[in-house]
Motif scaffolding. Structure first.
Motif, PDB file in Angstrom:
ATOM      1  N   VAL A 258      -1.681  26.950  27.265  1.00  0.00           N
ATOM      2  CA  VAL A 258      -2.394  25.741  26.869  1.00  0.00           C
ATOM      3  C   VAL A 258      -3.575  25.553  27.818  1.00  0.00           C
ATOM      4  O   VAL A 258      -3.391  25.378  29.014  1.00  0.00           O
ATOM      5  CB  VAL A 258      -1.462  24.505  26.895  1.00  0.00           C
ATOM      6  N   LYS A 259      -4.768  25.639  27.228  1.00  0.00           N
ATOM      7  CA  LYS A 259      -6.016  25.420  27.961  1.00  0.00           C
ATOM      8  C   LYS A 259      -6.888  24.498  27.119  1.00  0.00           C
ATOM      9  O   LYS A 259      -6.712  24.396  25.910  1.00  0.00           O
ATOM     10  CB  LYS A 259      -6.776  26.742  28.152  1.00  0.00           C
ATOM     11  N   ASP A 260      -7.886  23.890  27.771  1.00  0.00           N
ATOM     12  CA  ASP A 260      -8.750  22.973  27.028  1.00  0.00           C
ATOM     13  C   ASP A 260      -9.600  23.663  25.970  1.00  0.00           C
ATOM     14  O   ASP A 260     -10.137  23.002  25.085  1.00  0.00           O
ATOM     15  CB  ASP A 260      -9.619  22.160  27.979  1.00  0.00           C
ATOM     16  N   ILE A 261      -9.706  24.978  26.007  1.00  0.00           N
ATOM     17  CA  ILE A 261     -10.477  25.690  24.979  1.00  0.00           C
ATOM     18  C   ILE A 261      -9.671  25.912  23.698  1.00  0.00           C
ATOM     19  O   ILE A 261     -10.191  26.424  22.707  1.00  0.00           O
ATOM     20  CB  ILE A 261     -11.019  27.045  25.488  1.00  0.00           C
ATOM     21  N   TYR A 262      -8.388  25.531  23.701  1.00  0.00           N
ATOM     22  CA  TYR A 262      -7.517  25.657  22.525  1.00  0.00           C
ATOM     23  C   TYR A 262      -6.989  24.280  22.114  1.00  0.00           C
ATOM     24  O   TYR A 262      -5.798  24.008  22.226  1.00  0.00           O
ATOM     25  CB  TYR A 262      -6.329  26.575  22.819  1.00  0.00           C
ATOM     26  N   PRO A 263      -7.859  23.378  21.633  1.00  0.00           N
ATOM     27  CA  PRO A 263      -7.386  22.033  21.284  1.00  0.00           C
ATOM     28  C   PRO A 263      -6.578  22.030  19.992  1.00  0.00           C
ATOM     29  O   PRO A 263      -6.713  22.928  19.155  1.00  0.00           O
ATOM     30  CB  PRO A 263      -8.691  21.254  21.090  1.00  0.00           C
ATOM     31  N   PRO A 264      -5.749  21.011  19.802  1.00  0.00           N
ATOM     32  CA  PRO A 264      -5.029  20.884  18.527  1.00  0.00           C
ATOM     33  C   PRO A 264      -6.009  20.481  17.422  1.00  0.00           C
ATOM     34  O   PRO A 264      -6.962  19.742  17.667  1.00  0.00           O
ATOM     35  CB  PRO A 264      -4.015  19.772  18.799  1.00  0.00           C
ATOM     36  N   ARG A 265      -5.737  20.996  16.217  1.00  0.00           N
ATOM     37  CA  ARG A 265      -6.573  20.688  15.051  1.00  0.00           C
ATOM     38  C   ARG A 265      -5.674  20.511  13.835  1.00  0.00           C
ATOM     39  O   ARG A 265      -4.635  21.144  13.732  1.00  0.00           O
ATOM     40  CB  ARG A 265      -7.549  21.819  14.761  1.00  0.00           C
ATOM     41  N   MET A 266      -6.123  19.678  12.920  1.00  0.00           N
ATOM     42  CA  MET A 266      -5.399  19.486  11.667  1.00  0.00           C
ATOM     43  C   MET A 266      -6.403  19.065  10.600  1.00  0.00           C
ATOM     44  O   MET A 266      -7.297  18.265  10.868  1.00  0.00           O
ATOM     45  CB  MET A 266      -4.314  18.419  11.822  1.00  0.00           C
ATOM     46  N   THR A 267      -6.246  19.613   9.423  1.00  0.00           N
ATOM     47  CA  THR A 267      -7.053  19.194   8.280  1.00  0.00           C
ATOM     48  C   THR A 267      -6.109  18.613   7.240  1.00  0.00           C
ATOM     49  O   THR A 267      -5.068  19.209   6.958  1.00  0.00           O
ATOM     50  CB  THR A 267      -7.830  20.387   7.686  1.00  0.00           C
ATOM     51  N   LEU A 268      -6.483  17.459   6.704  1.00  0.00           N
ATOM     52  CA  LEU A 268      -5.637  16.822   5.700  1.00  0.00           C
ATOM     53  C   LEU A 268      -6.480  16.080   4.683  1.00  0.00           C
ATOM     54  O   LEU A 268      -7.618  15.697   4.944  1.00  0.00           O
ATOM     55  CB  LEU A 268      -4.625  15.890   6.362  1.00  0.00           C
ATOM     56  N   ASN A 269      -5.906  15.911   3.513  1.00  0.00           N
ATOM     57  CA  ASN A 269      -6.483  15.090   2.454  1.00  0.00           C
ATOM     58  C   ASN A 269      -5.549  13.899   2.269  1.00  0.00           C
ATOM     59  O   ASN A 269      -4.336  14.051   2.367  1.00  0.00           O
ATOM     60  CB  ASN A 269      -6.585  15.875   1.148  1.00  0.00           C
ATOM     61  N   PHE A 270      -6.122  12.729   1.986  1.00  0.00           N
ATOM     62  CA  PHE A 270      -5.279  11.546   1.838  1.00  0.00           C
ATOM     63  C   PHE A 270      -5.833  10.615   0.774  1.00  0.00           C
ATOM     64  O   PHE A 270      -7.024  10.628   0.465  1.00  0.00           O
ATOM     65  CB  PHE A 270      -5.137  10.803   3.164  1.00  0.00           C
ATOM     66  N   VAL A 271      -4.935   9.830   0.207  1.00  0.00           N
ATOM     67  CA  VAL A 271      -5.286   8.787  -0.752  1.00  0.00           C
ATOM     68  C   VAL A 271      -4.451   7.556  -0.405  1.00  0.00           C
ATOM     69  O   VAL A 271      -3.227   7.632  -0.328  1.00  0.00           O
ATOM     70  CB  VAL A 271      -4.980   9.218  -2.210  1.00  0.00           C
ATOM     71  N   VAL A 272      -5.130   6.437  -0.192  1.00  0.00           N
ATOM     72  CA  VAL A 272      -4.462   5.159   0.049  1.00  0.00           C
ATOM     73  C   VAL A 272      -4.664   4.304  -1.201  1.00  0.00           C
ATOM     74  O   VAL A 272      -5.793   4.148  -1.664  1.00  0.00           O
ATOM     75  CB  VAL A 272      -5.043   4.417   1.272  1.00  0.00           C
ATOM     76  N   LYS A 273      -3.562   3.783  -1.713  1.00  0.00           N
ATOM     77  CA  LYS A 273      -3.633   2.901  -2.881  1.00  0.00           C
ATOM     78  C   LYS A 273      -3.130   1.524  -2.498  1.00  0.00           C
ATOM     79  O   LYS A 273      -2.185   1.393  -1.712  1.00  0.00           O
ATOM     80  CB  LYS A 273      -2.790   3.455  -4.034  1.00  0.00           C
ATOM     81  N   GLY A 274      -3.764   0.527  -3.072  1.00  0.00           N
ATOM     82  CA  GLY A 274      -3.357  -0.849  -2.830  1.00  0.00           C
ATOM     83  C   GLY A 274      -2.138  -1.210  -3.645  1.00  0.00           C
ATOM     84  O   GLY A 274      -1.636  -0.411  -4.446  1.00  0.00           O
ATOM     85  N   ALA A 275      -1.670  -2.417  -3.476  1.00  0.00           N
ATOM     86  CA  ALA A 275      -0.486  -2.894  -4.202  1.00  0.00           C
ATOM     87  C   ALA A 275      -0.703  -2.874  -5.710  1.00  0.00           C
ATOM     88  O   ALA A 275       0.244  -2.720  -6.476  1.00  0.00           O
ATOM     89  CB  ALA A 275      -0.133  -4.308  -3.740  1.00  0.00           C
ATOM     90  N   ASP A 276      -1.965  -2.966  -6.138  1.00  0.00           N
ATOM     91  CA  ASP A 276      -2.282  -2.945  -7.563  1.00  0.00           C
ATOM     92  C   ASP A 276      -2.442  -1.528  -8.117  1.00  0.00           C
ATOM     93  O   ASP A 276      -2.741  -1.355  -9.292  1.00  0.00           O
ATOM     94  CB  ASP A 276      -3.545  -3.762  -7.835  1.00  0.00           C
ATOM     95  N   GLY A 277      -2.268  -0.508  -7.275  1.00  0.00           N
ATOM     96  CA  GLY A 277      -2.381   0.881  -7.712  1.00  0.00           C
ATOM     97  C   GLY A 277      -3.785   1.440  -7.655  1.00  0.00           C
ATOM     98  O   GLY A 277      -4.008   2.623  -7.933  1.00  0.00           O
ATOM     99  N   GLN A 278      -4.767   0.627  -7.289  1.00  0.00           N
ATOM    100  CA  GLN A 278      -6.150   1.078  -7.187  1.00  0.00           C
ATOM    101  C   GLN A 278      -6.372   1.815  -5.866  1.00  0.00           C
ATOM    102  O   GLN A 278      -5.806   1.452  -4.831  1.00  0.00           O
ATOM    103  CB  GLN A 278      -7.113  -0.117  -7.265  1.00  0.00           C
ATOM    104  N   VAL A 279      -7.202   2.851  -5.911  1.00  0.00           N
ATOM    105  CA  VAL A 279      -7.513   3.623  -4.709  1.00  0.00           C
ATOM    106  C   VAL A 279      -8.345   2.761  -3.768  1.00  0.00           C
ATOM    107  O   VAL A 279      -9.397   2.247  -4.139  1.00  0.00           O
ATOM    108  CB  VAL A 279      -8.263   4.929  -5.070  1.00  0.00           C
ATOM    109  N   VAL A 280      -7.839   2.620  -2.542  1.00  0.00           N
ATOM    110  CA  VAL A 280      -8.514   1.832  -1.514  1.00  0.00           C
ATOM    111  C   VAL A 280      -9.356   2.743  -0.626  1.00  0.00           C
ATOM    112  O   VAL A 280     -10.461   2.399  -0.230  1.00  0.00           O
ATOM    113  CB  VAL A 280      -7.479   1.065  -0.650  1.00  0.00           C
TER     114      VAL A 280
ATOM    115  N   GLN B 261       0.831  -1.206   0.000  1.00  0.00           N
ATOM    116  CA  GLN B 261       0.000   0.000   0.000  1.00  0.00           C
ATOM    117  C   GLN B 261       0.865   1.256   0.000  1.00  0.00           C
ATOM    118  O   GLN B 261       1.994   1.235   0.500  1.00  0.00           O
ATOM    119  CB  GLN B 261      -0.916   0.051   1.224  1.00  0.00           C
ATOM    120  N   THR B 262       0.314   2.330  -0.551  1.00  0.00           N
ATOM    121  CA  THR B 262       0.953   3.645  -0.489  1.00  0.00           C
ATOM    122  C   THR B 262      -0.055   4.641   0.053  1.00  0.00           C
ATOM    123  O   THR B 262      -1.272   4.446  -0.072  1.00  0.00           O
ATOM    124  CB  THR B 262       1.437   4.119  -1.876  1.00  0.00           C
TER     125      THR B 262
END
Length: 190
Positions: free
Chosen positions: A119-141, A90-91
């Motif tokens: 650091v207070k509980d009203i300031y939580p960590p956040r992250m936005t990301l886009n991802f693509v997982v491909k199988g061994a055959d190159g197809q999107v999983v 996978q990739t």
């Protein structure tokens, strides 16, 4: 007057002679690449302009938020940890589009405190990301956008208290555990 000019010239020359690694890092520096080498692995991580990240735009102190290598550090952590969770062949391609670290720089109550992250509980960590997982055959999983947030980041144990990115790293770990739980059986060795 000549002594101060000579001192200034010496300082400028010394600063220019310093290796790039020894100078203060700035995550918005256009000279810093916005992707990591895959290092022969199956995970590639890149990111959009850090100057547009919530961490810098809404931190309360843009100058302090720009300092350091935290974007690259989080990208490396994500690459290394995700690589351990993928099934053989996978990739994973990840693009980080926003980061907001835990805490904020609040207005200083006393002089000299404007560069302290609160650091207070009203300031939580956040992250936005886009991802693509491909199988061994190159197809999107699997693919998609994820908006990560850890509202309970101050609760729990086993946090490395000397790591300034400990809350963000735990949030990444939680996402990887949820997203790749089906791969756990595939990646374990007999």
């Amino acid at each position: 007057m000549k002594a101060s000019a000579l001192l200034l010239a010496s300082f400028v020359a010394l600063t220019a002679a310093m290796p790039a690694e020894a100078r203060q890092k700035n995550v918005t520096d256009p000279e810093i690449p916005r992707s990591l080498p895959t290092e022969g692995g199956a995970v590639s991580v890149q990111w959009t302009d850090p100057g547009q990240f919530s961490e810098i735009k809404f931190s309360g102190n843009r100058w302090e938020s720009k300092r350091g290598t935290w974007v690259t550090d989080l990208a490396e952590y994500l690459r290394d940890e995700a690589g351990q969770r993928l099934a053989r062949g996978q990739t994973l391609d990840v693009t980080i589009t926003d980061i907001d670290r835990a805490g904020r720089y609040e207005p200083a109550v006393r002089p000299g405190m404007e560069d302290i992250r609160i650091v207070k509980d009203i300031y939580p960590p956040r992250m936005t990301l886009n991802f693509v997982v491909k199988g061994a055959d190159g197809q999107v999983v699997a693919e998609g956008e994820r908006k990560l947030v850890d509202h309970g980041f101050l609760m729990g144990s086993n946090l490395n208290s000397t790591d300034t990115l400990r809350y963000e790293k735990r949030m990444i770990d939680d996402w990887l555990r949820r997203e790749f739980k089906a791969n756990a059986a595939l990646t374990s060795t007999p």
